[in-house]
Design an enzyme around this catalytic site. Sequence first.
Site, PDB file in Angstrom:
ATOM      1  CB  SER A  50      -0.886   0.004   1.250  1.00 44.17           C
ATOM      2  OG  SER A  50      -0.072   0.211   2.395  1.00 44.17           O
ATOM      3  CG  ASP A  82      -3.881  -2.818  -1.531  1.00 40.86           C
ATOM      4  OD1 ASP A  82      -4.828  -3.009  -2.326  1.00 40.86           O
ATOM      5  OD2 ASP A  82      -3.992  -2.923  -0.288  1.00 40.86           O
ATOM      6  CG  HIS A 180     -10.436  -1.670   3.120  1.00 41.53           C
ATOM      7  ND1 HIS A 180     -10.939  -0.755   2.232  1.00 41.53           N
ATOM      8  CD2 HIS A 180      -9.714  -2.547   2.383  1.00 41.53           C
ATOM      9  CE1 HIS A 180     -10.534  -1.061   1.011  1.00 41.53           C
ATOM     10  NE2 HIS A 180      -9.790  -2.142   1.069  1.00 41.53           N
ATOM     11  N   GLY A 181     -10.688  -3.417   7.216  1.00 42.31           N
ATOM     12  CA  GLY A 181     -10.525  -3.327   8.666  1.00 42.31           C
ATOM     13  C   GLY A 181     -11.198  -4.454   9.427  1.00 42.31           C
ATOM     14  CE  LYS A 184     -13.218  -7.559   6.801  1.00 47.14           C
ATOM     15  NZ  LYS A 184     -12.447  -6.390   6.362  1.00 47.14           N
ATOM     16  N   GLY A 212     -11.160  -6.020   1.284  1.00 45.38           N
ATOM     17  CA  GLY A 212     -11.822  -6.067   2.591  1.00 45.38           C
ATOM     18  C   GLY A 212     -12.321  -7.453   2.925  1.00 45.38           C
ATOM     19  CB  SER A 214      -9.725  -9.715   7.090  1.00 45.73           C
ATOM     20  OG  SER A 214      -8.379  -9.594   6.665  1.00 45.73           O
ATOM     21  NE  ARG A 281      18.122 -11.929  17.682  1.00 46.53           N
ATOM     22  CZ  ARG A 281      19.423 -12.056  17.948  1.00 46.53           C
ATOM     23  NH1 ARG A 281      20.250 -12.458  17.003  1.00 46.53           N
ATOM     24  NH2 ARG A 281      19.904 -11.790  19.136  1.00 46.53           N
TER      25      ARG A 281
HETATM   26  P1  13P Z   1      -8.925  -6.411   5.065  1.00 55.04           P
HETATM   27  O1  13P Z   1      -8.852  -5.170   5.862  1.00 55.04           O
HETATM   28  O2  13P Z   1     -10.286  -7.048   5.173  1.00 55.04           O
HETATM   29  O3  13P Z   1      -7.851  -7.384   5.371  1.00 55.04           O
HETATM   30  O4  13P Z   1      -8.767  -5.994   3.513  1.00 55.04           O
HETATM   31  C1  13P Z   1      -7.493  -5.714   2.989  1.00 55.04           C
HETATM   32  C2  13P Z   1      -7.571  -5.078   1.636  1.00 55.04           C
HETATM   33  O5  13P Z   1      -8.578  -5.032   0.981  1.00 55.04           O
HETATM   34  C3  13P Z   1      -6.320  -4.500   1.114  1.00 55.04           C
HETATM   35  O6  13P Z   1      -6.519  -3.839  -0.096  1.00 55.04           O
HETATM   36  O1  G3H Z   2      -6.717  -1.625   2.061  1.00 57.71           O
HETATM   37  C1  G3H Z   2      -5.889  -1.281   2.882  1.00 57.71           C
HETATM   38  C2  G3H Z   2      -4.844  -2.223   3.355  1.00 57.71           C
HETATM   39  O2  G3H Z   2      -5.292  -2.939   4.465  1.00 57.71           O
HETATM   40  C3  G3H Z   2      -3.573  -1.482   3.616  1.00 57.71           C
HETATM   41  O3  G3H Z   2      -3.669  -0.746   4.780  1.00 57.71           O
HETATM   42  O4  G3H Z   2      -3.037   1.572   4.092  1.00 57.71           O
HETATM   43  O5  G3H Z   2      -2.814   0.801   6.485  1.00 57.71           O
HETATM   44  O6  G3H Z   2      -1.260  -0.058   4.726  1.00 57.71           O
HETATM   45  P1  G3H Z   2      -2.624   0.486   5.026  1.00 57.71           P
HETATM   46 ZN    ZN Z   3      -8.397  -2.835  -0.298  1.00 57.37          ZN
END
Ligand code: 13P
Ligand code: G3H
Ligand code: ZN
Length: 309
Positions: A50, A82, A180-181, A184, A212, A214, A281
Amino acid sequence: MPLVTSVEMFKKAYAGKYAVGAFNVNNMEIIQSIVSAAKAENSPLILQVSAGARKYASHIYLTKLVEAAVEDSGLPICLHLDHGEDFEICTACVDGGFTSVMIDGSKHPFEENVELTRRVVDYAHNKGIVVEAELGRIAGVEDAVKVNTKDATYTDPDQAVEFVERTGIDSLAIAIGTSHGAYKFKGKPELDFARLEKISNLLPGFPLVLHGASTVIPSFVAECNKYGGKLDGAQGVPEDMLLKAGTYGVCKINIDTDLRLAMTASIRKHFAEHPADFDPRQYLKPARQAIQNMVAHKIRNVLNSSNRL
Ligand code: 13P
Ligand code: G3H
Ligand code: ZN
């Protein structure tokens, strides 16, 4: 084996009705754990970076780490940007060794999204790099309080066809209810499969992307909370829904939050049990294993991409 684009991966995924996992990477341990899981599962793999990851670790460190992962594992890995928000970040990644970029013009009006996406496609295709774009708006953590009507946010199927035709993109991220996140859904999780089916029927053979995605596995949330986390109300997309999406032309499924949860739960547990430790570690090694286990779980139970190489 050099980095590869997602073209062959998506062709096979579409035909086989499964999805390729696109996992977000921010540092060496995360890259190592994802690649180890994909190697053990003999699975295709997309590593995605990202804008935030580029800022955190820098472009050069991430590309060199991914190149090391390719050399070390011998896997055909696709390196993807991304949510690129403008032309400049996409061209920097095309010129800087990525094999795939996402231009996310979804916040713009349709015509502007088409125009921006088309510009990126022209630039990237000229250099053999593939492009993902987004139509409709996938909600995010930032958007959680924003009230959007369903149809204003979700991808319109007829517009999706026009968008694909006019931009020449290689894959399309669609909005059907994922976000995202870690938070949801407020109530029962629901995805608009009728809409997905319609889009998929109107674009036969064309790879769709789910962001999104997860699952926010309850046991990991509980583990985080047990060791001091505060993730009450966290809820993700159920695994059976994601498996079903893979049978409707969804060839790429994005996962970041679940890896963050696995890593954080492991580190919280480590410090609760070993409060005197201060050697990175000692806590990053089990965290790396926790991410690896999570990715292997995804490959087997969510993506259905084991043994597809
Ligand atoms: P999540 O936040 O559901 O893992 O989605 C990640 C995503 O879409 C990254 O582009
Ligand atoms: O879609 C977003 C991804 O989870 C990346 O998140 O922008 O915090 O790296 P980030
Ligand atoms: Zn995304």
